[in-house]
Scaffold this active site. Structure first.
Site, short mmCIF file in Angstrom:
data_model
loop_
_atom_site.label_atom_id
_atom_site.label_comp_id
_atom_site.label_asym_id
_atom_site.label_seq_id
_atom_site.Cartn_x
_atom_site.Cartn_y
_atom_site.Cartn_z
N HIS A 184 0.82 -1.24 0.12
CA HIS A 184 0.01 0.09 0.09
C HIS A 184 0.79 1.51 0.04
O HIS A 184 0.32 2.29 -0.05
CB HIS A 184 -0.82 -0.04 1.22
N LYS A 186 3.72 4.17 -1.40
CA LYS A 186 3.97 4.58 -2.62
C LYS A 186 5.27 5.33 -2.71
O LYS A 186 5.63 6.04 -1.75
CB LYS A 186 2.80 5.77 -2.80
#
Length: 345
Positions: A184, A186
């Site tokens: 999850h 970035k």
């Protein structure tokens, strides 16, 4: 501390009238990274450079080694070379047009002459990679199909031709674990073609979308952002500055985090001549020689990025799942199991 703030009037920030005033009291000279943010609104003039990918562009021009914003190098291990790829890894995708992708690439190259520039032409596929989980990677992750909900990309946004020819594998690092987690995080970076060096790394809450990074309007004279985001940009120049302060005995740099794989090279008060950022996967095997500070950076994917095979299918939440996951569940059963038990088998 509680003791130090007990007598302060209510509604104040440690004695200051607002948070901005409190932050202004602190000296960030020794910080080893730059903070980035996105703020909703339509931004014009100087404010354009304060938010989203435009802020990263400004910081890269500020932090890049002298002359490197024009990417003059050509070596295979030079992360500033014109052919050095930008690698993006996110957990969701907005409705990204080729023009917007080109604009974001230009920002992440610091606006150098080798980028696509104004955003009117498409980025070269080999210079812009998107790390995105494949369907079988989601099926084999710890949470199975349920874990795919943490990557809420939709088919219409994922299966765009200017994105699919840039898709790269995620699992080479994750699959080393017996029960790999689905990403999850970035992560954006600029790496050398051989993957052994990094120009910079940006960890952020911002997914690849105009809403998070900023969409250009009015021929670039205005940027529209819809989301609040926060990120941290790591550059070798910031690490080098901190190391120099530490070696000089500057009290502002006394916090010693475990980022340098060879801090002994700074022993005896010496100041390292240069700094190199290296992916953690290469930190023990490709250390540069000489008076060089090496910053080892853990990444959630391998470098150089590895393109999808022709048989690979990208994950999306609206229909990619088929069959059973590693836990023996169909996607319907995976959600039913979680709702009933509240955990993953």
């Amino acid at each position: 501390s509680r003791r130090g703030t007990a007598a302060l009037p209510s509604g104040t920030f440690l004695g200051e009238p607002d948070l901005a005033s409190l932050i202004a009291r602190h000296d960030f000279t020794a910080a080893r990274a730059d903070l980035t943010a996105s703020c909703p609104g339509r931004h014009t003039g100087p404010n354009i450079q304060r938010w989203g990918s435009k802020a990263v562009r400004r910081l890269l021009r500020l932090r890049a080694p002298a002359g490197k914003t024009k990417a003059s190098g050509t070596a295979n291990d030079d992360p500033w070379a014109p052919s050095a790829p930008i690698v993006m890894q996110c957990s969701s995708l907005g409705s990204i047009s080729e023009k917007m992708l080109s604009s974001i690439e230009a920002d992440l190259r610091g606006g150098d002459a080798s980028s696509s520039g104004s955003g009117t032409s498409a980025p070269h596929p080999s210079r812009l990679s998107l790390v995105w989980p494949r369907v079988h990677e989601v099926a084999q992750c710890r949470e199975g199909w349920f874990g795919g909900e943490s990557i809420p990309g939709r088919k219409a946004n994922v299966e765009r031709s200017h994105l699919t020819n840039r898709l790269c594998q995620f699992s080479d690092v994750a699959s080393a674990a017996s029960r790999p987690a689905i990403p999850h995080i970035k992560t954006y970076c600029r790496a050398s073609r051989d993957g052994s060096r990094l120009a910079w790394v940006w960890l952020t809450s911002a997914n690849l979308s105009g809403a998070a990074l900023g969409a250009e309007e009015k021929k670039g004279e205005q940027v529209f952002i819809r989301h609040f985001e926060m990120g941290v940009l790591f550059t070798s120049s910031r690490a080098q500055a901190h190391a120099s302060m530490l070696a000089a005995g500057d009290a502002r740099a006394t916090y010693r985090a475990d980022v340098a794989s060879n801090p002994q090279r700074l022993g005896g008060g010496a100041v390292s001549q240069s700094c190199t950022m290296v992916p953690a996967q290469y930190a023990s095997s490709r250390l540069p020689q000489g008076d060089v500070l090496v910053v080892s950076v853990p990444l959630p994917f391998p470098l150089p990025p590895r393109p999808y095979l022709t048989t690979d299918k990208p994950w999306y939440v609206d229909g990619a799942a088929s069959g059973r996951d590693r836990n023996g569940h169909t996607i319907e059963e995976a959600f039913a199991y979680y709702e009933q038990n509240g955990n993953i088998p």
